[in-house]
Scaffold this active site. Sequence first.
Site, mmCIF file in Angstrom:
data_model
loop_
_atom_site.group_PDB
_atom_site.id
_atom_site.type_symbol
_atom_site.label_atom_id
_atom_site.label_comp_id
_atom_site.label_asym_id
_atom_site.label_seq_id
_atom_site.Cartn_x
_atom_site.Cartn_y
_atom_site.Cartn_z
ATOM 1 N N GLU A 52 29.205 40.689 33.751
ATOM 2 C CA GLU A 52 29.009 41.877 34.554
ATOM 3 C C GLU A 52 28.291 41.696 35.270
ATOM 4 O O GLU A 52 28.622 41.739 36.319
ATOM 5 C CB GLU A 52 29.390 43.361 33.695
ATOM 6 C CG GLU A 52 28.879 43.949 34.984
ATOM 7 C CD GLU A 52 30.068 44.251 36.090
ATOM 8 O OE1 GLU A 52 31.299 44.044 35.949
ATOM 9 O OE2 GLU A 52 29.482 44.941 36.824
ATOM 10 N N CYS A 89 44.772 49.408 50.963
ATOM 11 C CA CYS A 89 45.446 50.067 52.573
ATOM 12 C C CYS A 89 45.355 51.629 52.500
ATOM 13 O O CYS A 89 45.995 51.623 51.121
ATOM 14 C CB CYS A 89 47.040 49.408 52.807
ATOM 15 S SG CYS A 89 47.349 47.835 53.115
ATOM 16 N N ASN A 109 51.881 49.942 52.759
ATOM 17 C CA ASN A 109 50.442 50.013 51.701
ATOM 18 C C ASN A 109 51.837 49.550 50.337
ATOM 19 O O ASN A 109 52.304 49.361 49.340
ATOM 20 C CB ASN A 109 50.076 51.396 50.567
ATOM 21 C CG ASN A 109 48.976 50.697 50.009
ATOM 22 O OD1 ASN A 109 48.645 49.352 49.583
ATOM 23 N ND2 ASN A 109 48.750 51.977 48.687
ATOM 24 N N HIS A 127 28.522 23.440 25.836
ATOM 25 C CA HIS A 127 29.354 22.718 26.080
ATOM 26 C C HIS A 127 30.136 22.224 27.165
ATOM 27 O O HIS A 127 31.033 22.086 27.859
ATOM 28 C CB HIS A 127 30.611 23.636 25.118
ATOM 29 C CG HIS A 127 30.090 23.611 23.861
ATOM 30 N ND1 HIS A 127 30.425 22.676 22.442
ATOM 31 C CD2 HIS A 127 29.442 25.061 23.246
ATOM 32 C CE1 HIS A 127 29.838 23.013 21.395
ATOM 33 N NE2 HIS A 127 28.999 24.669 21.516
ATOM 34 N N LYS A 138 38.041 49.045 47.602
ATOM 35 C CA LYS A 138 38.076 49.329 46.230
ATOM 36 C C LYS A 138 39.060 49.939 44.905
ATOM 37 O O LYS A 138 38.808 50.026 44.155
ATOM 38 C CB LYS A 138 37.772 50.888 46.666
ATOM 39 C CG LYS A 138 37.086 51.341 45.561
ATOM 40 C CD LYS A 138 35.195 51.365 45.425
ATOM 41 C CE LYS A 138 34.797 52.178 43.773
ATOM 42 N NZ LYS A 138 33.802 51.452 43.475
ATOM 43 N N LYS A 193 28.579 41.128 39.637
ATOM 44 C CA LYS A 193 28.411 42.296 40.495
ATOM 45 C C LYS A 193 27.569 41.067 41.726
ATOM 46 O O LYS A 193 27.798 40.925 42.724
ATOM 47 C CB LYS A 193 26.630 42.832 40.024
ATOM 48 C CG LYS A 193 27.154 44.300 40.362
ATOM 49 C CD LYS A 193 27.782 44.837 39.615
ATOM 50 C CE LYS A 193 29.614 44.737 39.944
ATOM 51 N NZ LYS A 193 30.385 45.234 39.775
HETATM 52 O O1 M6R Z 1 39.196 50.956 39.636
HETATM 53 P P1 M6R Z 1 39.695 49.715 39.349
HETATM 54 O O2 M6R Z 1 38.686 50.130 37.603
HETATM 55 O O3 M6R Z 1 40.448 50.092 37.655
HETATM 56 O O4 M6R Z 1 39.407 48.491 39.544
HETATM 57 C C1 M6R Z 1 39.014 47.390 38.603
HETATM 58 C C2 M6R Z 1 38.563 46.622 39.322
HETATM 59 O O5 M6R Z 1 39.303 45.149 40.317
HETATM 60 C C3 M6R Z 1 37.148 46.224 39.851
HETATM 61 O O6 M6R Z 1 35.890 46.921 38.385
HETATM 62 C C4 M6R Z 1 36.080 45.377 40.806
HETATM 63 O O7 M6R Z 1 36.474 44.421 39.911
HETATM 64 C C5 M6R Z 1 35.000 45.971 40.753
HETATM 65 N N1 M6R Z 1 34.688 45.574 42.605
HETATM 66 C C6 M6R Z 1 34.398 45.298 40.852
HETATM 67 O O8 M6R Z 1 32.870 45.690 41.179
#
Ligand code: M6R
Length: 607
Positions: free
Chosen positions: A480, A2, A99, A503, A602, A484
């Site tokens: 990673e 939030c 929040n 496995h 985010k 993505k």
């Molecule tokens: O702000 P942060 O780097 O601590 O966030 C960690 C994760 O929430 C963040 O990397 C998330 O996995 C991303 N959306 C990946 O692209």
Amino acid sequence: MCGIVGHLGPKNSVNIVLEGLKRLEYRGYDSAGVSYIDEHNELQIYKKTGKLENLKNLLGDQDFKARMCIGHTRWATHGEVNDTNSHPHMKDHISIVHNGIIENASTLRKQLTASGYEFKSQTDSEVFLSLLVTELAKGKGFKKAMVDSFAQVEGNSAFVVLNKDVNEIMSIKKGAPLVCGINEVNSEVFISSDPYALAGMASKLYFPGDEVLCHLSASNKNLLNFYDLEGNPTENYMSKNQDMSVGPTDKGDFEHFMLKEIHEQPELIRSLTQFYFQGEGLKSLLKAGEFKPSKFHITACGTAYYAGLLIRDFIETFNRIPCSTELASEFRYRNPLLNKDEASLFISQSGETADTLAAQELCTTNNVKTLSVVNVDGSTLFRNCDDNLLIRAGIEIGVASTKAFTQQALTGRLLSLSLSDELKDETKRVALTAKFSLLAEKIDHLISRSEEIKTIAESIHNHKGFFYTGRGKYFPVALEGALKLKEIAYVHAEGYAAGELKHGPIAMIDEDMVNVALVGPELFEKTISNIQEIKARKGIIVTIGPKDEEELEELSDYYFGIDFDGLDELSPVYINIVNQLLAYYIAKYKGTDIDKPRNLAKSVTVE
Ligand code: M6R
């Protein structure tokens, strides 16, 4: 999660709050709302599901005269996404935004309902409103009612409350991000969950500690005051000048922020190394490497965790210091073994991730030195750690982290160089600068080949599932790459150690399953054998590997050859750029909301 923005001052508060909320859109949300006191001294509330634009349409073309306003972008936790559950929540002369999560909300809700309170929404946030209204009804002042309501809620939260009766905004938080700001020239005071919302508006920022009451009022000598829970003035806050600018939120010629941020990487790498090898960052880097712990506890979430796996490899390979890398959400509840001669390393873009912050607190409590590799200067993680290395990625708007991952991993490599005292030698620094510049140059070249990656994406985007595989140093980037793809294309993808597939998961391989094989010069033959195993079961092979390798090309349905020469330990960062572009183009063919994928935020400020 939030987003919160509040404003009090002679300028039009509603427009200022809307502007702040707009800047927080990148964090991901599913509804937005504002509450303000209008020129007739009436408390108004407008809220709407969907984008901020929907709220603006609801507000219409009014000429607001508001001198006080609070606003919110909601990322639903308790209660479905609808207008009623959107914030602010209002009762009588009080409106609130929240929040975080009230963990004992259902117990409190039952008690409050039994005593006659009628809830309008399904949210935990309205529980705080009802507590506050109840405390005020007992004849308590605003401050006391805030403290007594806050004392009853459990969990990490930030509450911002507008009280029309006294023309004041009051706020309190625990374990959730909050920042206040002032602009003395304009006699304005602000509050937000993110300093970025206040860029260019507030000249000075104040980060309150937990359980500090922030009091915004036009009738006080000071527009902004801080009190402890006993109501006494407190200095439990950190202040700094606001030096952020709003410029970078422009997508320029790019269709998405994610693509823009992928393209920014070569320049960011150059500037990172310039800053730490030649510029003012060298001192802080050398300082970070002074303490040689017996072990590193590396802790993070999501993409930052995968960067942590790369950093573990750097430190174990080059410094021979044992590292454990753990997900913060597990580490914090695992009762880990922590010793004073060890150090902990927290990796985060936002510096506000709830689990990472909790893990950091655990280490501090156990007298383990804490160090962060973080993007946001002044974030909670930055403030709470003993030492910090900024990754200098600039603001990252795309929810899918790209440039932050690259900068995190590289900053980790810088830390490992510092730990081995190599950076004290100017000649070595020059040689290292050349290596990082080579990486930047090669990434530039990769990006220039985006059309080739796009063509592969076009061919494979409709397949049912993806396995990203890699071995050794390429395994973290397999994880990673899969993350993505999952987050922006909404297809099932898994990162796997290439040698591990047989496995179990190999049972899933058929002609509709894609294997994105990340192949480096190391363990080359062994990785080829793993690809053979998938090929034999009719899996579709997309190989990203050393260029001009005939055997690899023959084996692959799609082969993207790249030049690893001279990159050595930096090569996982390099290969991962292809992962980023592949995910981006697959998502584009699927037509998803790339910069703000569904269900994601985010900055994850709840656990
Ligand atoms: O702000 P942060 O780097 O601590 O966030 C960690 C994760 O929430 C963040 O990397 C998330 O996995 C991303 N959306 C990946 O692209």
